[in-house]
Design a protein around this motif. Sequence first.
Motif, PDB file in Angstrom:
ATOM      1  N   VAL A  45       0.817  -1.086  -0.165  1.00 57.85           N
ATOM      2  CA  VAL A  45       0.077  -0.031  -0.005  1.00 57.85           C
ATOM      3  C   VAL A  45       0.781   1.209   0.015  1.00 57.85           C
ATOM      4  O   VAL A  45       0.526   2.317  -0.662  1.00 57.85           O
ATOM      5  CB  VAL A  45      -0.872  -0.242   1.144  1.00 57.85           C
ATOM      6  N   CYS A  47       1.595   4.021   1.489  1.00 58.97           N
ATOM      7  CA  CYS A  47       0.992   5.532   1.622  1.00 58.97           C
ATOM      8  C   CYS A  47       2.353   6.545   1.823  1.00 58.97           C
ATOM      9  O   CYS A  47       2.210   7.509   1.376  1.00 58.97           O
ATOM     10  CB  CYS A  47       0.224   5.707   2.682  1.00 58.97           C
ATOM     11  N   CYS A  50       4.157   8.720  -0.831  1.00 54.31           N
ATOM     12  CA  CYS A  50       3.819  10.140  -0.875  1.00 54.31           C
ATOM     13  C   CYS A  50       3.553  10.825   0.186  1.00 54.31           C
ATOM     14  O   CYS A  50       3.951  12.050   0.309  1.00 54.31           O
ATOM     15  CB  CYS A  50       2.518  10.084  -1.489  1.00 54.31           C
ATOM     16  N   HIS A  51       3.313  10.081   1.395  1.00 54.62           N
ATOM     17  CA  HIS A  51       3.158  11.105   2.687  1.00 54.62           C
ATOM     18  C   HIS A  51       4.360  11.141   3.516  1.00 54.62           C
ATOM     19  O   HIS A  51       4.240  11.819   4.686  1.00 54.62           O
ATOM     20  CB  HIS A  51       1.834  10.604   3.327  1.00 54.62           C
ATOM     21  N   PHE A  72       3.695  17.705  -5.722  1.00 55.90           N
ATOM     22  CA  PHE A  72       3.370  17.194  -7.048  1.00 55.90           C
ATOM     23  C   PHE A  72       3.078  18.483  -7.968  1.00 55.90           C
ATOM     24  O   PHE A  72       1.922  18.737  -7.871  1.00 55.90           O
ATOM     25  CB  PHE A  72       2.230  15.965  -7.157  1.00 55.90           C
ATOM     26  N   VAL A  80       0.104  19.119  -2.575  1.00 57.31           N
ATOM     27  CA  VAL A  80       0.964  18.816  -1.807  1.00 57.31           C
ATOM     28  C   VAL A  80       0.595  17.736  -0.452  1.00 57.31           C
ATOM     29  O   VAL A  80      -0.503  17.916  -0.106  1.00 57.31           O
ATOM     30  CB  VAL A  80       1.203  20.023  -0.761  1.00 57.31           C
ATOM     31  N   ALA A  81       1.120  16.527  -0.393  1.00 59.22           N
ATOM     32  CA  ALA A  81       0.890  15.556   0.520  1.00 59.22           C
ATOM     33  C   ALA A  81       0.630  15.975   1.956  1.00 59.22           C
ATOM     34  O   ALA A  81       1.600  16.603   2.510  1.00 59.22           O
ATOM     35  CB  ALA A  81       1.637  14.429   0.359  1.00 59.22           C
ATOM     36  N   PRO A  82      -0.575  15.979   2.617  1.00 54.42           N
ATOM     37  CA  PRO A  82      -0.612  16.536   4.108  1.00 54.42           C
ATOM     38  C   PRO A  82      -0.059  15.540   4.896  1.00 54.42           C
ATOM     39  O   PRO A  82       0.392  14.527   4.657  1.00 54.42           O
ATOM     40  CB  PRO A  82      -2.364  16.419   3.887  1.00 54.42           C
ATOM     41  N   TRP A  95      -9.624  13.618  13.844  1.00 57.34           N
ATOM     42  CA  TRP A  95     -10.415  13.088  13.014  1.00 57.34           C
ATOM     43  C   TRP A  95     -10.744  11.856  13.783  1.00 57.34           C
ATOM     44  O   TRP A  95     -10.113  11.212  14.228  1.00 57.34           O
ATOM     45  CB  TRP A  95     -10.108  12.612  11.731  1.00 57.34           C
ATOM     46  N   ILE A 115     -10.799  15.296  -1.611  1.00 56.22           N
ATOM     47  CA  ILE A 115      -9.399  15.181  -1.692  1.00 56.22           C
ATOM     48  C   ILE A 115      -8.923  15.065  -3.404  1.00 56.22           C
ATOM     49  O   ILE A 115      -9.587  14.172  -3.934  1.00 56.22           O
ATOM     50  CB  ILE A 115      -8.962  13.990  -0.942  1.00 56.22           C
ATOM     51  N   PRO A 117      -6.251  14.590  -6.905  1.00 59.44           N
ATOM     52  CA  PRO A 117      -5.177  14.040  -7.252  1.00 59.44           C
ATOM     53  C   PRO A 117      -3.928  14.378  -6.652  1.00 59.44           C
ATOM     54  O   PRO A 117      -3.865  15.610  -6.332  1.00 59.44           O
ATOM     55  CB  PRO A 117      -5.203  13.955  -8.724  1.00 59.44           C
ATOM     56  N   MET A 119      -3.614  11.494  -5.165  1.00 56.37           N
ATOM     57  CA  MET A 119      -4.312  10.524  -3.906  1.00 56.37           C
ATOM     58  C   MET A 119      -5.113   9.482  -4.817  1.00 56.37           C
ATOM     59  O   MET A 119      -6.300   9.911  -5.373  1.00 56.37           O
ATOM     60  CB  MET A 119      -4.884  11.212  -2.971  1.00 56.37           C
ATOM     61  N   PRO A 120      -4.535   8.180  -5.043  1.00 54.11           N
ATOM     62  CA  PRO A 120      -5.561   7.354  -5.965  1.00 54.11           C
ATOM     63  C   PRO A 120      -6.876   6.776  -5.209  1.00 54.11           C
ATOM     64  O   PRO A 120      -7.081   5.500  -4.912  1.00 54.11           O
ATOM     65  CB  PRO A 120      -4.508   6.205  -6.001  1.00 54.11           C
ATOM     66  N   TYR A 124      -8.308   3.103  -3.937  1.00 49.48           N
ATOM     67  CA  TYR A 124      -8.743   2.794  -2.810  1.00 49.48           C
ATOM     68  C   TYR A 124     -10.225   2.760  -2.418  1.00 49.48           C
ATOM     69  O   TYR A 124     -10.391   2.164  -1.372  1.00 49.48           O
ATOM     70  CB  TYR A 124      -8.082   4.169  -1.708  1.00 49.48           C
ATOM     71  N   LEU A 139      -2.101   4.208  11.625  1.00 53.24           N
ATOM     72  CA  LEU A 139      -2.083   5.539  11.177  1.00 53.24           C
ATOM     73  C   LEU A 139      -2.257   6.186  12.909  1.00 53.24           C
ATOM     74  O   LEU A 139      -1.338   6.956  13.146  1.00 53.24           O
ATOM     75  CB  LEU A 139      -3.147   6.412  10.531  1.00 53.24           C
ATOM     76  N   HIS A 189      -2.212   0.704  -6.043  1.00 49.29           N
ATOM     77  CA  HIS A 189      -2.384   1.513  -6.987  1.00 49.29           C
ATOM     78  C   HIS A 189      -1.451   1.343  -7.930  1.00 49.29           C
ATOM     79  O   HIS A 189      -0.721   2.322  -8.858  1.00 49.29           O
ATOM     80  CB  HIS A 189      -2.633   3.031  -6.645  1.00 49.29           C
TER      81      HIS A 189
HETATM   82  C1  HEC Z   1       0.326   9.142  -5.120  1.00 49.32           C
HETATM   83  C2  HEC Z   1       0.442   9.882  -3.820  1.00 49.32           C
HETATM   84  C3  HEC Z   1      -0.349   9.565  -2.766  1.00 49.32           C
HETATM   85  C4  HEC Z   1      -0.685   8.123  -2.098  1.00 49.32           C
HETATM   86  C5  HEC Z   1      -0.066   6.891  -2.568  1.00 49.32           C
HETATM   87  C6  HEC Z   1      -1.351   8.536  -0.986  1.00 49.32           C
HETATM   88  N1  HEC Z   1      -1.920   9.918  -0.749  1.00 49.32           N
HETATM   89 FE1  HEC Z   1      -2.859  10.637   0.644  1.00 49.32          FE
HETATM   90  N2  HEC Z   1      -2.906  12.328  -0.247  1.00 49.32           N
HETATM   91  C7  HEC Z   1      -2.063  12.882  -1.382  1.00 49.32           C
HETATM   92  C8  HEC Z   1      -2.163  14.301  -1.703  1.00 49.32           C
HETATM   93  C9  HEC Z   1      -1.568  14.793  -2.813  1.00 49.32           C
HETATM   94  C10 HEC Z   1      -3.391  14.832  -0.970  1.00 49.32           C
HETATM   95  C11 HEC Z   1      -3.858  15.996  -0.785  1.00 49.32           C
HETATM   96  C12 HEC Z   1      -4.580  16.153  -1.928  1.00 49.32           C
HETATM   97  C13 HEC Z   1      -5.557  17.448  -1.796  1.00 49.32           C
HETATM   98  O1  HEC Z   1      -4.804  18.571  -1.268  1.00 49.32           O
HETATM   99  O2  HEC Z   1      -6.869  17.771  -2.160  1.00 49.32           O
HETATM  100  C14 HEC Z   1      -3.648  13.542  -0.052  1.00 49.32           C
HETATM  101  C15 HEC Z   1      -4.374  13.524   0.963  1.00 49.32           C
HETATM  102  C16 HEC Z   1      -4.619  12.594   1.984  1.00 49.32           C
HETATM  103  C17 HEC Z   1      -5.578  12.738   3.335  1.00 49.32           C
HETATM  104  C18 HEC Z   1      -6.308  14.065   3.584  1.00 49.32           C
HETATM  105  C19 HEC Z   1      -5.566  14.859   4.650  1.00 49.32           C
HETATM  106  C20 HEC Z   1      -6.071  16.155   4.759  1.00 49.32           C
HETATM  107  O3  HEC Z   1      -5.559  16.645   5.836  1.00 49.32           O
HETATM  108  O4  HEC Z   1      -6.762  17.040   4.246  1.00 49.32           O
HETATM  109  C21 HEC Z   1      -5.503  11.575   3.759  1.00 49.32           C
HETATM  110  C22 HEC Z   1      -6.155  11.263   5.285  1.00 49.32           C
HETATM  111  C23 HEC Z   1      -4.588  10.657   3.106  1.00 49.32           C
HETATM  112  N3  HEC Z   1      -4.156  11.330   1.978  1.00 49.32           N
HETATM  113  C24 HEC Z   1      -4.084   9.487   3.536  1.00 49.32           C
HETATM  114  C25 HEC Z   1      -3.585   8.586   2.707  1.00 49.32           C
HETATM  115  C26 HEC Z   1      -3.506   7.246   3.026  1.00 49.32           C
HETATM  116  C27 HEC Z   1      -3.865   6.320   4.256  1.00 49.32           C
HETATM  117  C28 HEC Z   1      -2.701   6.615   2.023  1.00 49.32           C
HETATM  118  C29 HEC Z   1      -2.611   5.070   1.764  1.00 49.32           C
HETATM  119  C30 HEC Z   1      -3.822   4.276   1.914  1.00 49.32           C
HETATM  120  C31 HEC Z   1      -2.675   7.695   1.019  1.00 49.32           C
HETATM  121  N4  HEC Z   1      -2.943   8.787   1.659  1.00 49.32           N
HETATM  122  C32 HEC Z   1      -2.017   7.639  -0.106  1.00 49.32           C
HETATM  123  C33 HEC Z   1      -1.254  11.807  -2.001  1.00 49.32           C
HETATM  124  C34 HEC Z   1      -1.188  10.333  -1.845  1.00 49.32           C
END
Ligand code: HEC
Length: 288
Positions: A45, A47, A50-51, A72, A80-82, A95, A115, A117, A119-120, A124, A139, A189
């Motif tokens: 997985v 995460c 990116c994060h 990105f 921006v990955a949060p 949350w 949310i 892209p 983020m896939p 998911y 988490l 993904h």
């Molecule tokens: C390809 C990159 C990528 C992957 C892989 C990814 N994310 Fe994200 N995620 C992002 C991005 C970029 C955002 C912000 C998007 C936006 O601003 O709308 C995000 C947003 C989030 C948020 C919202 C947080 C907030 O404060 O707004 C959560 C929760 C989250 N991701 C959890 C996860 C989890 C858990 C996984 C794995 C299951 C995961 N992400 C995998 C790129 C990714």
Amino acid sequence: MQRRSIKPFRAILLLGLGLGLGATAALARDAALLERGKYLMNGVVACGNCHIARGEQGQPLFEKGLSGGMVFDEPVFKAVAPNITPDPETGIGKWTDAQLAKAIREGVRPDKSIIGPPMPIEMYRHISDQDLAALIAYLRDQPPMRNAVAKSTYAMPLPPSYGPALASVAAPSVKDKVKTGEYLARIGHCMECHTPRSPQGRLEMDKLGAGGQTFKGPWGESVARNLSSHANGLKDWTDAQISKAIRDGVDRQGKPYKPPMGYGFYRSIKDEDMAALIAYLRSLSPMP
Ligand code: HEC
Ligand code: HEC
């Protein structure tokens, strides 16, 4: 007077024992959930790919955990990955589990915003209830890290939703190797990167796994390969070569691949899961 009811102290003892066993079972269940969460997060997985926190040059800062910051920079968005550590101010500490579940599987935040892209979320949406609970358990178990990251900006409309609300998602039967592999490829993904996109940025699902997307970054440029059973894809590859490519990030000549595929995470995919993934890749129709 032989058949007397259980004496009060015995009743209390039995009750205590019952509660104790219940609590032990719950603890064992929580431990198993966390174990699964760790396996998925540090494996398919990923995460963290990116994060994970990033430094000025985009280098991963593992000690800062999943506190975000990766940028990105695409023509139609700068995402921006949060921070997804349990910090209450800059992360997801406030949350609830249900809110986290809705964000991860449906792409909807507690304030109802979508949310975006990369983020896939489309992939998911297939995460099973059990695996979603495992990811959330993971988490919650992370140390909170204070790290405020910039907000993403999108010069394109985000979808109103990624689909109808999901009540429950079942995991595939472990007996079905190809389905299990498909499930792993979805929650990992793989196809998000390995499927071509239309000019509007949509995945061309009739060319699933055909490769072709270009990724630019500090590494220069890389192009996602063809994973289908065509000669341009993995047709002539052995299972061992495919597994080595995914886990070690090297091609058949031993030459290292470039990012952004998360080879470092995929290293810990268990053998039976790798076998399922490969069985699934071999089931993809050949595409030039
Ligand atoms: C390809 C990159 C990528 C992957 C892989 C990814 N994310 Fe994200 N995620 C992002 C991005 C970029 C955002 C912000 C998007 C936006 O601003 O709308 C995000 C947003 C989030 C948020 C919202 C947080 C907030 O404060 O707004 C959560 C929760 C989250 N991701 C959890 C996860 C989890 C858990 C996984 C794995 C299951 C995961 N992400 C995998 C790129 C990714
Ligand atoms: C973030 C995008 C991304 C994700 C996610 C991703 N890949 Fe890749 N993959 C790539 C890129 C890009 C390359 C080529 C790298 C290069 O040429 O240096 C690659 C290479 C490969 C190769 C080598 C094939 C060849 O012909 O050389 C295999 C096999 C592979 N990926 C399988 C997978 C599987 C299975 C998953 C999911 C578990 C996955 N990938 C997830 C981007 C990705």
